[in-house]
Design an enzyme around this catalytic site. Structure first.
Site, PDB file in Angstrom:
ATOM      1  N   SER A 128       2.491 -61.959  34.432  1.00 30.23           N
ATOM      2  CA  SER A 128       1.244 -62.190  35.163  1.00 30.23           C
ATOM      3  C   SER A 128       1.113 -61.444  36.482  1.00 30.23           C
ATOM      4  O   SER A 128       0.060 -61.487  37.111  1.00 30.23           O
ATOM      5  CB  SER A 128       1.058 -63.693  35.414  1.00 30.23           C
ATOM      6  OG  SER A 128       0.778 -64.362  34.218  1.00 30.23           O
ATOM      7  N   LYS A 179      -2.670 -65.908  45.743  1.00 26.62           N
ATOM      8  CA  LYS A 179      -3.121 -66.463  44.468  1.00 26.62           C
ATOM      9  C   LYS A 179      -3.350 -67.968  44.601  1.00 26.62           C
ATOM     10  O   LYS A 179      -2.556 -68.680  45.226  1.00 26.62           O
ATOM     11  CB  LYS A 179      -2.071 -66.182  43.391  1.00 26.62           C
ATOM     12  CG  LYS A 179      -2.479 -66.615  41.981  1.00 26.62           C
ATOM     13  CD  LYS A 179      -1.407 -66.238  40.966  1.00 26.62           C
ATOM     14  CE  LYS A 179      -1.768 -66.645  39.554  1.00 26.62           C
ATOM     15  NZ  LYS A 179      -0.736 -66.276  38.563  1.00 26.62           N
ATOM     16  N   SER A 217      -2.119 -63.493  34.627  1.00 19.03           N
ATOM     17  CA  SER A 217      -3.050 -64.442  35.208  1.00 19.03           C
ATOM     18  C   SER A 217      -3.365 -64.173  36.678  1.00 19.03           C
ATOM     19  O   SER A 217      -4.280 -64.747  37.245  1.00 19.03           O
ATOM     20  CB  SER A 217      -2.459 -65.850  35.092  1.00 19.03           C
ATOM     21  OG  SER A 217      -1.262 -65.962  35.861  1.00 19.03           O
TER      22      SER A 217
END
Length: 502
Positions: free
Chosen positions: A173, A74, A149
């Site tokens: 997330s 990420k 997210s």
């Protein structure tokens, strides 16, 4: 189901090579990423170099324990020499000068880091639409979101662009996008995995954890991510358990708490029925279902969005246009201020009136312009909300009260875990929603986290496992939550649940 252990058997026998595995994934990314938009950057040359070095180690018998595992990262986790943008204009050219602790651990065990994955800006969002790279799209149906997210990380695994990936979980997330994309997503206990090198959103909530195609790989990866870190004062010195061994020895004699608060109003009927049917199968397999109650869960959304935004407003104050990141054009600012002074002087008529006028200094204007240009709408919204709840006159009414409610939510879980090993819930109230559907409705977007935020408020661990496919063709997940440092329990429950679908 293919997992790292089966891949490593093939690598050891010579049936497969790491270089071939990486080429297959690079080809899939080339063919698929333009549609899914899971990866924001992939360095093919670097990936091939990693693969060649690791294959040489395998041939020499010196390879690490994660050799053969291909991992996406990420874009909120620092990798030396790679851009770490957090999907934000304010960091669009920022390059990390060091590796996060989790990245060091993966490199030390010869994992292959294949690329950087898309996300909501500064991890603030539930759809991976708040990003400078454009939204990620659900591999099951590109008209729908991937969740957020950490949506890019979930989509990359679901679209078979990598074996596993790293995400961060502040209020769901990892688990929510795992549910939307039909993969496994694990949020460890707060402090179980070092946050050093994770760009902060809300420091008392943030956790790094894995996405995977199966529970076994999640357990293996967590085993190598977890542990004490002198670079992170909040990390725990508690010994790391053998998670992969615990999963292999999974038994059906778990006590599973079923809270009524998680199966009530707002939950899609088909998801409710699907999970309840699977729980009955678990019961037949030896698990014991125990009704439990979490009375303060109804205050979770409000509590979370007060506390998390308060911490965000503090953490994001460092992006001021001076030290690093995006900086507004200072010459233009000076020109604007000069024109404003001239116009005010003409209108005011006297130097005294001009001095009394409220005109920013060049430095203050630089701060304002840099942050205005650099941050997106959702990040600005959360900074403003966080600043408000911390302001004089409102601190006790909002922030102070939310901290007290957080403690009550934690106590609810402690009480429940006196009776059960794990607590089960849907991961999200619905399947993925359409792209753009909730962009103008922040409250509806926030409600997607209604089942996940409590684990972050309480600091406990949670995992989302694929539970089925809805009649609309989209996947949905089930969540198992365990007490602090009881990752073994949630992994066993997840493995048992996963085995029902084999």
């Amino acid at each position: 189901m293919k997992n790292l252990l089966s891949v490593q058997e093939q690598l050891q026998s010579g049936k497969r090579k790491v270089t071939d595995i990486c080429e297959e994934y690079l080809q899939t990314i080339k063919e698929t990423n333009s549609e899914v938009n899971a990866f924001v950057s992939v360095d093919d040359e670097d990936v091939r170099k990693q693969a060649t070095n690791i294959q040489q180690k395998i041939d020499a018998g010196t390879a690490g324990k994660l050799a053969g595992m291909v991992i996406g990262v990420k874009d909120v986790i620092c990798e030396k020499g790679k851009k770490v943008t957090c999907a934000s204009h304010i960091l669009h050219n920022f390059e990390s000068v060091y590796d996060a602790t989790v990245i060091k651990k993966l490199k030390n065990e010869d994992a292959i880091l294949i690329g950087r994955t898309n996300m909501d800006e500064f991890a603030m969002g539930s759809s991976t639409e708040n990003t400078i790279y454009g939204p990620s799209k659900n591999p099951a149906n590109s008209d729908f979101v991937v969740g957020g997210s950490s949506g890019g990380s979930a989509a990359a695994v679901a679209a078979n662009m990598c074996d596993t990936s790293l995400g961060s979980d502040t209020g769901g997330s990892i688990r929510q996008p795992a549910s939307y994309c039909g993969v496994v997503g694990l949020k460890p206990t707060y402090s179980r995995v070092s946050r050093y090198g994770l760009v902060a959103y809300a420091s008392s909530f943030d956790c790094i954890g894995p996405f995977s195609k199966n529970v076994t790989d999640a357990a293996i990866l967590l085993e190598h991510l977890a542990g004490d870190d002198p670079m992170d004062n909040s990390s725990s010195a508690k010994p790391v358990e053998n998670y992969s061994e615990a999963v292999a020895e999974s038994s059906g004699k778990l006590k599973i708490g079923v809270p009524k608060e998680y199966f009530g109003e707002g939950l899609d009927d088909e998801i409710r029925q699907g999970i309840e049917d699977r729980l009955k199968e678990l019961e037949k397999d030896g698990a014991e279902l125990v009704p439990v109650t979490l009375p303060h869960m109804k205050y979770g959304i409000a509590t979370y969005y007060i506390l998390a935004t308060a911490e965000a407003s503090s953490n994001l104050a460092r992006y001021d246009g001076i030290r690093y990141g995006h900086r507004a054009d200072f010459e233009k600012i000076e020109e604007e201020l000069s024109l404003e002074r001239k116009e005010l002087k003409k209108a005011a008529g006297t130097s005294t009136a001009l001095e009394a006028a409220d005109i920013d200094s060049p430095l203050i204007r630089l701060y304002k312009k840099s942050r205005t240009e650099g941050f997106g709408t959702e990040v600005k919204r959360r900074i403003i909300l966080g600043t408000y709840v911390l302001s004089a006159g409102y601190y006790d009414a909002y922030y102070g009260k939310a901290q007290k409610v957080r403690r009550l939510i934690k106590q609810d879980f402690l009480d429940a875990f006196q009776q059960v090993d794990v607590i089960v819930s849907p991961t999200a109230p619905t399947t993925a929603f359409k792209l753009g559907e909730n962009q103008d409705d922040p409250l509806q977007m926030y409600l997607n986290d209604v089942y996940t935020i409590s684990a972050n408020l309480a600091g406990i661990c949670g995992i989302s496992v694929p539970a089925g496919t809805h009649s609309n063709g989209l996947p949905y997940g089930v969540q198992f939550m365990g007490n602090t440092f009881h990752e073994v329990d949630i992994l066993r429950a997840a493995k048992q649940f996963e085995s029902l679908q084999s």
